[in-house]
Design a protein around this motif. Structure first.
Motif, PDB file in Angstrom:
ATOM      1  N   GLU A  49     -55.879  24.876   0.207  1.00 52.34           N
ATOM      2  CA  GLU A  49     -56.204  23.475   0.509  1.00 52.34           C
ATOM      3  C   GLU A  49     -55.039  22.533   0.225  1.00 52.34           C
ATOM      4  OE1 GLU A  49     -59.757  22.391  -1.524  1.00 52.34           O
ATOM      5  OE2 GLU A  49     -61.032  23.787  -0.383  1.00 52.34           O
ATOM      6  N   GLN A  50     -54.176  22.898  -0.721  1.00 50.96           N
ATOM      7  CA  GLN A  50     -53.063  22.023  -1.086  1.00 50.96           C
ATOM      8  C   GLN A  50     -51.906  22.087  -0.093  1.00 50.96           C
ATOM      9  OE1 GLN A  50     -53.446  19.877  -3.635  1.00 50.96           O
ATOM     10  NE2 GLN A  50     -55.499  20.758  -3.744  1.00 50.96           N
ATOM     11  N   GLY A  51     -51.909  23.097   0.775  1.00 50.97           N
ATOM     12  CA  GLY A  51     -50.855  23.191   1.782  1.00 50.97           C
ATOM     13  C   GLY A  51     -49.496  23.552   1.243  1.00 50.97           C
ATOM     14  N   GLN A  52     -49.459  24.332   0.163  1.00 50.00           N
ATOM     15  CA  GLN A  52     -48.189  24.690  -0.458  1.00 50.00           C
ATOM     16  C   GLN A  52     -47.836  26.170  -0.343  1.00 50.00           C
ATOM     17  OE1 GLN A  52     -46.058  22.379  -2.320  1.00 50.00           O
ATOM     18  NE2 GLN A  52     -47.321  21.077  -1.029  1.00 50.00           N
ATOM     19  N   ALA A  53     -48.855  27.034  -0.158  1.00 48.30           N
ATOM     20  CA  ALA A  53     -48.628  28.470  -0.291  1.00 48.30           C
ATOM     21  C   ALA A  53     -48.729  29.260   1.001  1.00 48.30           C
ATOM     22  CB  ALA A  53     -49.601  29.053  -1.320  1.00 48.30           C
ATOM     23  N   LEU A  54     -49.597  28.851   1.913  1.00 51.88           N
ATOM     24  CA  LEU A  54     -49.867  29.645   3.104  1.00 51.88           C
ATOM     25  C   LEU A  54     -49.507  28.887   4.376  1.00 51.88           C
ATOM     26  CD1 LEU A  54     -53.343  31.269   2.265  1.00 51.88           C
ATOM     27  CD2 LEU A  54     -51.043  32.194   1.870  1.00 51.88           C
ATOM     28  N   PHE A  55     -48.735  29.569   5.218  1.00 49.88           N
ATOM     29  CA  PHE A  55     -48.323  29.021   6.507  1.00 49.88           C
ATOM     30  C   PHE A  55     -48.482  30.130   7.542  1.00 49.88           C
ATOM     31  CE2 PHE A  55     -46.384  26.806   3.050  1.00 49.88           C
ATOM     32  CZ  PHE A  55     -46.538  25.477   3.383  1.00 49.88           C
ATOM     33  N   SER A  56     -48.250  29.812   8.807  1.00 49.92           N
ATOM     34  CA  SER A  56     -48.488  30.843   9.826  1.00 49.92           C
ATOM     35  C   SER A  56     -47.512  30.725  10.980  1.00 49.92           C
ATOM     36  CB  SER A  56     -49.930  30.752  10.346  1.00 49.92           C
ATOM     37  OG  SER A  56     -50.136  29.562  11.085  1.00 49.92           O
ATOM     38  N   THR A  57     -47.520  31.763  11.794  1.00 49.69           N
ATOM     39  CA  THR A  57     -46.830  31.735  13.075  1.00 49.69           C
ATOM     40  C   THR A  57     -47.893  31.710  14.168  1.00 49.69           C
ATOM     41  OG1 THR A  57     -46.767  34.130  13.493  1.00 49.69           O
ATOM     42  CG2 THR A  57     -45.054  33.223  12.055  1.00 49.69           C
ATOM     43  N   ALA A  58     -47.476  31.408  15.374  1.00 51.99           N
ATOM     44  CA  ALA A  58     -48.410  31.416  16.508  1.00 51.99           C
ATOM     45  C   ALA A  58     -47.681  31.971  17.722  1.00 51.99           C
ATOM     46  CB  ALA A  58     -48.944  30.016  16.795  1.00 51.99           C
ATOM     47  N   GLY A  59     -48.254  33.005  18.306  1.00 51.23           N
ATOM     48  CA  GLY A  59     -47.610  33.603  19.466  1.00 51.23           C
ATOM     49  C   GLY A  59     -48.383  34.785  20.002  1.00 51.23           C
ATOM     50  N   VAL A  60     -47.797  35.428  20.992  1.00 51.06           N
ATOM     51  CA  VAL A  60     -48.417  36.581  21.652  1.00 51.06           C
ATOM     52  C   VAL A  60     -47.462  37.774  21.550  1.00 51.06           C
ATOM     53  CG1 VAL A  60     -49.288  37.506  23.836  1.00 51.06           C
ATOM     54  CG2 VAL A  60     -49.751  35.123  23.211  1.00 51.06           C
ATOM     55  N   HIS A  61     -47.915  38.794  20.867  1.00 47.59           N
ATOM     56  CA  HIS A  61     -47.164  40.026  20.643  1.00 47.59           C
ATOM     57  C   HIS A  61     -46.943  40.735  21.980  1.00 47.59           C
ATOM     58  CE1 HIS A  61     -46.388  44.101  19.095  1.00 47.59           C
ATOM     59  NE2 HIS A  61     -46.250  43.590  17.883  1.00 47.59           N
ATOM     60  N   PRO A  62     -45.832  41.467  22.135  1.00 45.94           N
ATOM     61  CA  PRO A  62     -45.614  42.181  23.406  1.00 45.94           C
ATOM     62  C   PRO A  62     -46.732  43.162  23.759  1.00 45.94           C
ATOM     63  CG  PRO A  62     -44.001  42.829  21.722  1.00 45.94           C
ATOM     64  CD  PRO A  62     -44.673  41.600  21.232  1.00 45.94           C
TER      65      PRO A  62
END
Length: 268
Positions: free
Chosen positions: A56-69
């Protein structure tokens, strides 16, 4: 020591209903930040949702976004608009996982190339770095990347397992390199031992690729056989040993590199 895991497949079904515990075990092991990998549009949306739910604090978890081959066959006209919307979300820090896989060819190669080029164009448009996958496709990936490289902010070849020629071809393009537990595998990863020292500081990052690639040097081994971000220190140990560095030094420069690449906040 602080570590950052730049590649965690936390949406994988093997983690179902256990994601919070996995994140907590990682934190206890010194993995202070993680980038959750999006490998499809649906998976990218799920990864983003996990980030928002578990951090919830937005400090530890982030992500990518895309389509794998592997999923490139699913790319269609509407995919670009849907991915563009994901890339506008503040937790999403890279385009991908995208690239070419000529080893399994789960999607036809022309469709892989089309999906990759579309995602590279979105990376140029958004200014986000790229999280790349490559298997048995080094020459073709290089040819495509060269047409975009001057406009891309940065790109990492994740889970690098290739030979010397491939490594230097990526370094020559000013790409970053992600190293996983493959380097801990005495059956197929020993060639990385002499190569990893050639990756300059500021271009090297560590990743678990969990739940895959459990480090074979890990003792004791989990009964499940499933990899977790909490085991990233085993990758650190092997990388540091073959670079001739102290653990603390390797942890410091790989963490600083990942933080800069993905634009992650400092953790006290």
């Amino acid at each position: 020591m602080q570590l950052i895991d730049i590649g965690v497949n936390l949406t994988n079904s093997s983690f179902q209903a256990q994601q919070a515990a996995v994140v907590e075990r990682a934190r206890e092991a010194g993995v202070v930040q993680m980038v959750l990998t999006g490998t499809s549009l649906e998976g990218s949306e799920q990864a983003l949702e996990l980030c928002e739910t578990l951090d919830e604090q937005g400090q530890a978890l982030f992500s990518t976004a895309g389509v794998h081959p592997h999923d490139a066959s699913s790319w269609q006209a509407s995919s670009e608009q849907r991915l563009r919307a994901l890339l506008a979300q503040p937790r999403v820090r890279a385009v991908g996982e995208c690239g070419l896989d000529f080893n399994r060819d789960f999607s036809p190669r022309p469709q892989q190339e089309k999906a990759l080029e579309a995602q590279l164009a979105l990376a140029v448009e958004s200014g986000l770095p790229v999280f790349l996958h490559e298997r048995d496709a080094n020459p073709r990936l290089l040819a495509i990347l060269k047409t975009f490289r001057d406009q891309l902010s940065a790109a990492v070849v994740h889970c690098f397992t290739g030979e010397r020629q491939a490594l230097f071809s990526y370094l020559d393009l000013d790409l970053h390199i992600g190293i996983t537990g493959w380097i801990c595998d005495e059956r197929r990863g020993t060639h990385l031992h002499e190569l990893v020292g050639n990756i300059p500081q500021g271009r090297l990052m560590l990743e678990s690729d969990a739940p895959y690639l459990l480090p074979r040097t890990l003792r004791p081994k989990p009964k499940s056989g499933r990899n977790e971000p909490a085991y990233l220190p085993s990758v650190l140990e092997e990388v540091a040993r073959h670079r001739g560095e102290r653990l603390e030094a390797t942890a410091a420069h790989t963490t600083a590199c990942a933080r800069t690449f993905f634009g992650l906040p400092e953790i006290p």
